[in-house]
Design a protein around this motif. Structure first.
Motif, PDB file in Angstrom:
ATOM      1  N   PHE A  68       8.355  -4.089  -2.195  1.00 29.79           N
ATOM      2  CA  PHE A  68       8.346  -2.703  -1.728  1.00 29.79           C
ATOM      3  C   PHE A  68       7.545  -1.823  -2.686  1.00 29.79           C
ATOM      4  O   PHE A  68       7.830  -1.783  -3.890  1.00 29.79           O
ATOM      5  CB  PHE A  68       9.779  -2.174  -1.652  1.00 29.79           C
ATOM      6  N   GLU A  69       6.578  -1.099  -2.153  1.00 27.82           N
ATOM      7  CA  GLU A  69       5.774  -0.183  -2.955  1.00 27.82           C
ATOM      8  C   GLU A  69       5.400   1.023  -2.102  1.00 27.82           C
ATOM      9  O   GLU A  69       4.682   0.893  -1.103  1.00 27.82           O
ATOM     10  CB  GLU A  69       4.511  -0.872  -3.468  1.00 27.82           C
ATOM     11  N   PRO A  70       5.867   2.231  -2.466  1.00 27.33           N
ATOM     12  CA  PRO A  70       5.621   3.407  -1.635  1.00 27.33           C
ATOM     13  C   PRO A  70       4.254   4.062  -1.824  1.00 27.33           C
ATOM     14  O   PRO A  70       3.711   4.652  -0.889  1.00 27.33           O
ATOM     15  CB  PRO A  70       6.740   4.364  -2.045  1.00 27.33           C
ATOM     16  N   SER A  71       3.704   4.007  -3.040  1.00 31.33           N
ATOM     17  CA  SER A  71       2.434   4.668  -3.321  1.00 31.33           C
ATOM     18  C   SER A  71       1.305   4.052  -2.501  1.00 31.33           C
ATOM     19  O   SER A  71       1.127   2.825  -2.493  1.00 31.33           O
ATOM     20  CB  SER A  71       2.108   4.552  -4.814  1.00 31.33           C
ATOM     21  N   GLY A  72       0.543   4.882  -1.827  1.00 29.66           N
ATOM     22  CA  GLY A  72      -0.540   4.390  -0.981  1.00 29.66           C
ATOM     23  C   GLY A  72      -1.557   3.547  -1.732  1.00 29.66           C
ATOM     24  O   GLY A  72      -1.924   2.450  -1.299  1.00 29.66           O
ATOM     25  N   HIS A  73      -2.023   4.053  -2.876  1.00 24.97           N
ATOM     26  CA  HIS A  73      -3.025   3.312  -3.648  1.00 24.97           C
ATOM     27  C   HIS A  73      -2.437   2.038  -4.223  1.00 24.97           C
ATOM     28  O   HIS A  73      -3.047   0.959  -4.149  1.00 24.97           O
ATOM     29  CB  HIS A  73      -3.583   4.181  -4.769  1.00 24.97           C
ATOM     30  N   ASN A  74      -1.261   2.146  -4.817  1.00 22.44           N
ATOM     31  CA  ASN A  74      -0.626   0.946  -5.369  1.00 22.44           C
ATOM     32  C   ASN A  74      -0.397  -0.101  -4.290  1.00 22.44           C
ATOM     33  O   ASN A  74      -0.536  -1.306  -4.543  1.00 22.44           O
ATOM     34  CB  ASN A  74       0.714   1.303  -6.022  1.00 22.44           C
ATOM     35  N   PHE A  75      -0.033   0.356  -3.087  1.00 19.23           N
ATOM     36  CA  PHE A  75       0.221  -0.594  -2.010  1.00 19.23           C
ATOM     37  C   PHE A  75      -1.046  -1.350  -1.619  1.00 19.23           C
ATOM     38  O   PHE A  75      -0.990  -2.565  -1.339  1.00 19.23           O
ATOM     39  CB  PHE A  75       0.796   0.128  -0.793  1.00 19.23           C
ATOM     40  N   MET A  76      -2.178  -0.685  -1.596  1.00 22.54           N
ATOM     41  CA  MET A  76      -3.431  -1.366  -1.280  1.00 22.54           C
ATOM     42  C   MET A  76      -3.754  -2.439  -2.316  1.00 22.54           C
ATOM     43  O   MET A  76      -4.184  -3.547  -1.974  1.00 22.54           O
ATOM     44  CB  MET A  76      -4.578  -0.355  -1.176  1.00 22.54           C
ATOM     45  N   VAL A  77      -3.521  -2.119  -3.586  1.00 23.45           N
ATOM     46  CA  VAL A  77      -3.749  -3.102  -4.647  1.00 23.45           C
ATOM     47  C   VAL A  77      -2.762  -4.259  -4.502  1.00 23.45           C
ATOM     48  O   VAL A  77      -3.117  -5.430  -4.666  1.00 23.45           O
ATOM     49  CB  VAL A  77      -3.607  -2.448  -6.037  1.00 23.45           C
ATOM     50  N   LEU A  78      -1.510  -3.934  -4.175  1.00 25.57           N
ATOM     51  CA  LEU A  78      -0.485  -4.959  -3.960  1.00 25.57           C
ATOM     52  C   LEU A  78      -0.885  -5.905  -2.837  1.00 25.57           C
ATOM     53  O   LEU A  78      -0.785  -7.132  -2.983  1.00 25.57           O
ATOM     54  CB  LEU A  78       0.849  -4.282  -3.625  1.00 25.57           C
ATOM     55  N   GLN A  79      -1.345  -5.359  -1.733  1.00 19.40           N
ATOM     56  CA  GLN A  79      -1.758  -6.198  -0.611  1.00 19.40           C
ATOM     57  C   GLN A  79      -2.907  -7.121  -1.002  1.00 19.40           C
ATOM     58  O   GLN A  79      -2.930  -8.303  -0.646  1.00 19.40           O
ATOM     59  CB  GLN A  79      -2.181  -5.330   0.574  1.00 19.40           C
ATOM     60  N   HIS A  80      -3.871  -6.581  -1.732  1.00 23.75           N
ATOM     61  CA  HIS A  80      -5.021  -7.381  -2.154  1.00 23.75           C
ATOM     62  C   HIS A  80      -4.593  -8.498  -3.105  1.00 23.75           C
ATOM     63  O   HIS A  80      -5.065  -9.636  -3.001  1.00 23.75           O
ATOM     64  CB  HIS A  80      -6.058  -6.487  -2.838  1.00 23.75           C
ATOM     65  N   ALA A  81      -3.671  -8.176  -4.031  1.00 26.06           N
ATOM     66  CA  ALA A  81      -3.252  -9.145  -5.040  1.00 26.06           C
ATOM     67  C   ALA A  81      -2.399 -10.264  -4.454  1.00 26.06           C
ATOM     68  O   ALA A  81      -2.435 -11.397  -4.941  1.00 26.06           O
ATOM     69  CB  ALA A  81      -2.484  -8.445  -6.162  1.00 26.06           C
ATOM     70  N   THR A  82      -1.620  -9.948  -3.410  1.00 24.64           N
ATOM     71  CA  THR A  82      -0.668 -10.927  -2.879  1.00 24.64           C
ATOM     72  C   THR A  82      -1.052 -11.456  -1.505  1.00 24.64           C
ATOM     73  O   THR A  82      -0.315 -12.260  -0.927  1.00 24.64           O
ATOM     74  CB  THR A  82       0.738 -10.313  -2.794  1.00 24.64           C
ATOM     75  N   GLY A  83      -2.198 -11.037  -1.000  1.00 23.06           N
ATOM     76  CA  GLY A  83      -2.590 -11.401   0.367  1.00 23.06           C
ATOM     77  C   GLY A  83      -2.710 -12.893   0.605  1.00 23.06           C
ATOM     78  O   GLY A  83      -2.559 -13.362   1.733  1.00 23.06           O
ATOM     79  N   GLY A  84      -2.994 -13.651  -0.445  1.00 21.51           N
ATOM     80  CA  GLY A  84      -3.145 -15.098  -0.288  1.00 21.51           C
ATOM     81  C   GLY A  84      -1.839 -15.859  -0.371  1.00 21.51           C
ATOM     82  O   GLY A  84      -1.859 -17.098  -0.359  1.00 21.51           O
ATOM     83  N   HIS A  85      -0.721 -15.146  -0.454  1.00 20.39           N
ATOM     84  CA  HIS A  85       0.579 -15.799  -0.601  1.00 20.39           C
ATOM     85  C   HIS A  85       1.439 -15.460   0.617  1.00 20.39           C
ATOM     86  O   HIS A  85       2.015 -14.368   0.681  1.00 20.39           O
ATOM     87  CB  HIS A  85       1.273 -15.345  -1.883  1.00 20.39           C
ATOM     88  N   PRO A  86       1.552 -16.365   1.563  1.00 18.93           N
ATOM     89  CA  PRO A  86       2.328 -16.073   2.783  1.00 18.93           C
ATOM     90  C   PRO A  86       3.805 -15.831   2.520  1.00 18.93           C
ATOM     91  O   PRO A  86       4.489 -15.235   3.364  1.00 18.93           O
ATOM     92  CB  PRO A  86       2.129 -17.334   3.638  1.00 18.93           C
ATOM     93  N   SER A  87       4.308 -16.246   1.365  1.00 16.35           N
ATOM     94  CA  SER A  87       5.723 -16.038   1.068  1.00 16.35           C
ATOM     95  C   SER A  87       5.999 -14.659   0.490  1.00 16.35           C
ATOM     96  O   SER A  87       7.148 -14.301   0.260  1.00 16.35           O
ATOM     97  CB  SER A  87       6.220 -17.111   0.093  1.00 16.35           C
ATOM     98  N   ILE A  88       4.953 -13.863   0.227  1.00 10.75           N
ATOM     99  CA  ILE A  88       5.122 -12.490  -0.262  1.00 10.75           C
ATOM    100  C   ILE A  88       4.824 -11.524   0.875  1.00 10.75           C
ATOM    101  O   ILE A  88       3.705 -11.514   1.407  1.00 10.75           O
ATOM    102  CB  ILE A  88       4.219 -12.183  -1.469  1.00 10.75           C
ATOM    103  N   ILE A  89       5.805 -10.729   1.261  1.00 12.35           N
ATOM    104  CA  ILE A  89       5.642  -9.757   2.339  1.00 12.35           C
ATOM    105  C   ILE A  89       5.652  -8.361   1.721  1.00 12.35           C
ATOM    106  O   ILE A  89       6.666  -7.927   1.163  1.00 12.35           O
ATOM    107  CB  ILE A  89       6.768  -9.884   3.384  1.00 12.35           C
ATOM    108  N   ALA A  90       4.518  -7.674   1.778  1.00  7.20           N
ATOM    109  CA  ALA A  90       4.407  -6.331   1.199  1.00  7.20           C
ATOM    110  C   ALA A  90       4.942  -5.293   2.182  1.00  7.20           C
ATOM    111  O   ALA A  90       4.632  -5.341   3.382  1.00  7.20           O
ATOM    112  CB  ALA A  90       2.960  -6.029   0.845  1.00  7.20           C
ATOM    113  N   VAL A  91       5.734  -4.347   1.664  1.00  5.98           N
ATOM    114  CA  VAL A  91       6.357  -3.309   2.490  1.00  5.98           C
ATOM    115  C   VAL A  91       5.990  -1.948   1.901  1.00  5.98           C
ATOM    116  O   VAL A  91       6.326  -1.652   0.754  1.00  5.98           O
ATOM    117  CB  VAL A  91       7.890  -3.465   2.538  1.00  5.98           C
TER     118      VAL A  91
END
Length: 226
Positions: A68-91
């Motif tokens: 879970f990450e509420p900040s818009g910018h942080n969330f984009m970085v989170l998605q990019h960093a974890t996008g290759g891991h299907p077991s990580i679901i970004a919210v």
């Protein structure tokens, strides 16, 4: 040969030791296993750029992680960093004691220091908030571990997790022992909430000293169910 390698590594400023037998408080994942916690589902509240989520994936490959990450910018970085891991679901949401709209103040020096605020200004960002209990009910998930790092909003997160706290095995939460520290939640307050639910504090991890005070300012406290 083994001793020679160890001497070479130590000469480079590193220290090598087997994880088995490590003192409590040195390695979070080692401590979780020691206390019988092998998480299959983790809620990473305050995921920032995915550092913790990625570490959990490495330590527990069969684990599913909701980050879970509420900040818009942080969330984009989170998605990019974890996008290759299907077991990580970004919210993209804040977590609190009730669903609705909150405001996040941007820290001027580090994106890790963004925090929920009641004062709206040019440095704030509106964010959507959810509760752990409602999220878990909607997704039909049961977390083994809840990790919370939300810069002083920890009590509200826990207040919105009343049901899940009766079911989960462990909580890792950022806290402080310094009574003048207003950015982090007091450990005693967390203990007052979690101890009656059957949790016991077993370790302090990632202790941080502030250069300006020269004292322990904050850390991650590990609570495990009896």
């Amino acid at each position: 040969m083994k001793d020679a390698v160890k001497r070479l590594i130590r000469a480079s400023g590193w220290y090598v030791r087997r994880t088995a037998g490590l003192p409590i408080g040195v390695g979070l994942f080692t401590d979780l296993r020691l206390f019988g916690v092998h998480p299959k589902c983790v809620l990473d509240i305050g995921a920032h750029h995915g550092q913790t989520a990625l570490a959990y994936v490495c330590a527990f490959p069969d684990c599913r992680i909701f980050a879970f990450e509420p900040s818009g910018h942080n969330f984009m970085v989170l998605q990019h960093a974890t996008g290759g891991h299907p077991s990580i679901i970004a919210v993209n949401a804040a977590v609190s004691d009730q669903a609705g709209r909150l405001y996040m103040r941007h820290h001027s020096e580090t994106s890790q220091g963004h925090s929920i605020t009641s004062v709206i200004g040019s440095d704030t960002e509106p964010v959507d908030a959810i509760t752990i209990d409602q999220f878990c009910a909607d997704r039909k998930v049961l977390p083994d571990l809840i990790k919370i790092d939300v810069e002083g909003h920890e009590q509200q997160v826990l207040a919105g997790a009343r049901r899940m706290l009766t079911l989960t095995k462990a909580v890792v939460v950022e806290a402080t022992l310094n009574p003048s520290n207003r950015r982090h939640t007091q450990l005693s307050d967390l203990m007052s909430r979690l101890t009656p639910l059957g949790f016991r504090i077993v370790a302090l991890h990632d202790q941080n000293l502030w250069e300006t005070t020269g004292q322990l300012e904050f850390f991650n406290a590990l609570f495990v169910k009896h």
